[in-house]
Design an enzyme around this catalytic site. Structure first.
Site, PDB file in Angstrom:
ATOM      1  N   SER A   1       0.846  -1.198   0.000  1.00 34.76           N
ATOM      2  CA  SER A   1       0.000   0.000   0.000  1.00 34.76           C
ATOM      3  C   SER A   1       0.879   1.246   0.000  1.00 34.76           C
ATOM      4  O   SER A   1       2.079   1.170   0.318  1.00 34.76           O
ATOM      5  CB  SER A   1      -0.875  -0.019   1.260  1.00 34.76           C
ATOM      6  OG  SER A   1      -1.576   1.194   1.370  1.00 34.76           O
TER       7      SER A   1
ATOM      8  N   TYR B   1      -1.949  -0.545  10.361  1.00 36.09           N
ATOM      9  CA  TYR B   1      -2.055  -0.896   8.941  1.00 36.09           C
ATOM     10  C   TYR B   1      -0.799  -0.453   8.200  1.00 36.09           C
ATOM     11  O   TYR B   1      -0.263  -1.186   7.365  1.00 36.09           O
ATOM     12  CB  TYR B   1      -3.316  -0.241   8.363  1.00 36.09           C
ATOM     13  CG  TYR B   1      -3.619  -0.614   6.933  1.00 36.09           C
ATOM     14  CD1 TYR B   1      -3.919  -1.934   6.581  1.00 36.09           C
ATOM     15  CD2 TYR B   1      -3.641   0.353   5.927  1.00 36.09           C
ATOM     16  CE1 TYR B   1      -4.206  -2.269   5.264  1.00 36.09           C
ATOM     17  CE2 TYR B   1      -3.928   0.025   4.613  1.00 36.09           C
ATOM     18  CZ  TYR B   1      -4.216  -1.288   4.279  1.00 36.09           C
ATOM     19  OH  TYR B   1      -4.498  -1.618   2.979  1.00 36.09           O
TER      20      TYR B   1
HETATM   21  P1  NAD Z   1     -11.939  -6.173   0.864  1.00 36.46           P
HETATM   22  O1  NAD Z   1     -12.274  -6.033   2.309  1.00 36.46           O
HETATM   23  O2  NAD Z   1     -12.955  -5.809  -0.152  1.00 36.46           O
HETATM   24  O3  NAD Z   1     -11.483  -7.669   0.571  1.00 36.46           O
HETATM   25  C1  NAD Z   1     -10.753  -8.434   1.463  1.00 36.46           C
HETATM   26  C2  NAD Z   1     -11.186  -9.881   1.300  1.00 36.46           C
HETATM   27  O4  NAD Z   1     -10.401 -10.667   2.191  1.00 36.46           O
HETATM   28  C3  NAD Z   1     -12.659 -10.123   1.672  1.00 36.46           C
HETATM   29  O5  NAD Z   1     -13.311 -10.856   0.657  1.00 36.46           O
HETATM   30  C4  NAD Z   1     -12.581 -10.920   2.970  1.00 36.46           C
HETATM   31  O6  NAD Z   1     -13.628 -11.877   3.095  1.00 36.46           O
HETATM   32  C5  NAD Z   1     -11.243 -11.621   2.816  1.00 36.46           C
HETATM   33  N1  NAD Z   1     -10.681 -11.983   4.117  1.00 36.46           N
HETATM   34  C6  NAD Z   1     -10.680 -11.253   5.269  1.00 36.46           C
HETATM   35  N2  NAD Z   1     -10.085 -11.938   6.242  1.00 36.46           N
HETATM   36  C7  NAD Z   1      -9.684 -13.121   5.703  1.00 36.46           C
HETATM   37  C8  NAD Z   1      -9.018 -14.254   6.223  1.00 36.46           C
HETATM   38  N3  NAD Z   1      -8.622 -14.314   7.505  1.00 36.46           N
HETATM   39  N4  NAD Z   1      -8.789 -15.296   5.394  1.00 36.46           N
HETATM   40  C9  NAD Z   1      -9.189 -15.256   4.102  1.00 36.46           C
HETATM   41  N5  NAD Z   1      -9.824 -14.211   3.555  1.00 36.46           N
HETATM   42  C10 NAD Z   1     -10.071 -13.154   4.343  1.00 36.46           C
HETATM   43  O7  NAD Z   1     -10.562  -5.364   0.667  1.00 36.46           O
HETATM   44  P2  NAD Z   1      -9.979  -4.628  -0.604  1.00 36.46           P
HETATM   45  O8  NAD Z   1     -10.208  -3.172  -0.444  1.00 36.46           O
HETATM   46  O9  NAD Z   1     -10.386  -5.294  -1.857  1.00 36.46           O
HETATM   47  O10 NAD Z   1      -8.413  -4.867  -0.358  1.00 36.46           O
HETATM   48  C11 NAD Z   1      -7.712  -5.992  -0.890  1.00 36.46           C
HETATM   49  C12 NAD Z   1      -6.239  -5.828  -0.546  1.00 36.46           C
HETATM   50  O11 NAD Z   1      -5.739  -4.602  -1.077  1.00 36.46           O
HETATM   51  C13 NAD Z   1      -5.953  -5.766   0.955  1.00 36.46           C
HETATM   52  O12 NAD Z   1      -4.709  -6.362   1.212  1.00 36.46           O
HETATM   53  C14 NAD Z   1      -5.868  -4.302   1.220  1.00 36.46           C
HETATM   54  O13 NAD Z   1      -5.155  -4.031   2.376  1.00 36.46           O
HETATM   55  C15 NAD Z   1      -5.156  -3.842  -0.029  1.00 36.46           C
HETATM   56  N6  NAD Z   1      -5.265  -2.425  -0.364  1.00 36.46           N
HETATM   57  C16 NAD Z   1      -6.469  -1.821  -0.497  1.00 36.46           C
HETATM   58  C17 NAD Z   1      -6.526  -0.479  -0.834  1.00 36.46           C
HETATM   59  C18 NAD Z   1      -7.834   0.224  -0.986  1.00 36.46           C
HETATM   60  O14 NAD Z   1      -7.812   1.439  -1.243  1.00 36.46           O
HETATM   61  N7  NAD Z   1      -8.947  -0.477  -0.867  1.00 36.46           N
HETATM   62  C19 NAD Z   1      -5.355   0.248  -1.038  1.00 36.46           C
HETATM   63  C20 NAD Z   1      -4.140  -0.403  -0.894  1.00 36.46           C
HETATM   64  C21 NAD Z   1      -4.112  -1.748  -0.571  1.00 36.46           C
END
Ligand code: NAD
Length: 274
Positions: free
Chosen positions: A155, A168
């Site tokens: 990130s 985070y």
């Molecule tokens: P999201 O919450 O939509 O998706 C996360 C998924 O992980 C969900 O489907 C959830 O059910 C699953 N999950 C949670 N705990 C789990 C576990 N213990 N075992 C298996 N699955 C599990 O999140 P997102 O926004 O799509 O983010 C995806 C990735 O991208 C994450 O690593 C997040 O930190 C990273 N990220 C997101 C952003 C953003 O702006 N959204 C920016 C940078 C990085």
């Protein structure tokens, strides 16, 4: 090295995606599946996986869904075995499970000194330990096979921490650091054909940050506006913005790229603010 026209070919590659039913990774499942990848969605949420599975079936994407907790090594081993039984091989692991939560975030009502240990631990486990354990389980298989690719999701806050989210930010810094460590370790000890890279998405408006970036009425918070002001390209990212970089990293086109963390951020990381 394949021919230039085949550089981005993911046809027939078996791609396991942890957190694959989430906002960002479900887009990867759709796009990489439509490009001919065989997709294993490895996620904790059965409901989210069922919805995604319907969509993938409609699009004709060959896929399976496996309920898995990335914090349970036995779950991950079971998932790996099921993917091998179904598709006969695994080529790529995308470590997508991750996120933040309000309890680990400072606010007007909660100072840094009061952040509860269990919330900090939760964030660290999900982002770092979940990536670490899945890399152990799938990485051991790649080591035996002699090739494979791992994509982690870091990130912006791994480069420089953002205000309010110390757990985070630290956890994603650990993910970036681990990406470099594992890339070197795999090449030194197992195979020169195993690569470990990461993407660092900028700001996408999703479930994990909506409470920080938007007000109840949908307008932007001060933090939301600050982010846009610091994003030279002047918009939030969309899940689709991640796909071409992921395709580049998992395909032969990047076969000499290893241990990198690629920002996909509309220029946020490049801008000093002045
Ligand atoms: P999201 O919450 O939509 O998706 C996360 C998924 O992980 C969900 O489907 C959830 O059910 C699953 N999950 C949670 N705990 C789990 C576990 N213990 N075992 C298996 N699955 C599990 O999140 P997102 O926004 O799509 O983010 C995806 C990735 O991208 C994450 O690593 C997040 O930190 C990273 N990220 C997101 C952003 C953003 O702006 N959204 C920016 C940078 C990085």
């Amino acid at each position: 090295m394949s021919k230039v026209e085949d550089y981005f070919n993911v046809e027939g590659k078996v791609i396991a995606i942890t957190g694959g039913a989430g906002v960002l990774c479900s887009e990867m499942a759709r796009s990489l599946g439509e490009a001919g990848g065989k997709i294993a969605v490895v996620d904790l949420s059965e409901r989210a996986m069922a919805l995604l599975s319907n969509e993938l079936t409609e699009k004709g994407v060959e896929h399976i869904t496996i309920k898995t907790n990335v914090l349970e090594k036995n779950d991950l081993i079971r998932a790996k075995d099921e993917i091998l039984e179904t598709f006969g091989k695994i080529d790529i692991l995308i470590n997508g499970a991750g996120g933040n939560k309000p309890e680990a975030t400072t606010s007007k009502d909660k100072s840094f000194f009061e952040l509860p240990e269990d919330a900090v631990q939760w964030v660290f486990n999900l982002n770092f330990l979940g990536t670490f354990l899945a890399s152990q389980v799938f990485g051991e298989y790649f080591a035996e096979k002699g090739y494979g690719e791992i994509i982690n999701i870091s990130s912006m806050n791994a480069f420089r921490p953002l205000t309010k989210i110390p757990a985070y930010s630290a956890a994603k810094a650990a993910v970036s650091n681990f990406t470099q460590w594992l890339a070197v370790h795999m090449n030194h000890n197992y195979s020169k054909k195993i690569r470990v890279n990461a993407i660092a998405p900028g700001f996408l408006l999703t479930n994990q940050n909506r409470f920080l970036l938007t007000n109840q009425d949908g307008s932007l918070t001060q933090r939301g506006n600050q982010i846009l002001d610091h994003t030279p390209m002047g918009r939030f990212g969309e899940p689709k913005d991640l796909i071409s970089t992921v395709m580049w990293l998992i395909s032969d086109s990047s076969e000499f790229v290893n241990g990198v963390v690629v920002p996909i951020d509309g220029g946020f990381a490049a801008y000093s603010g002045v």
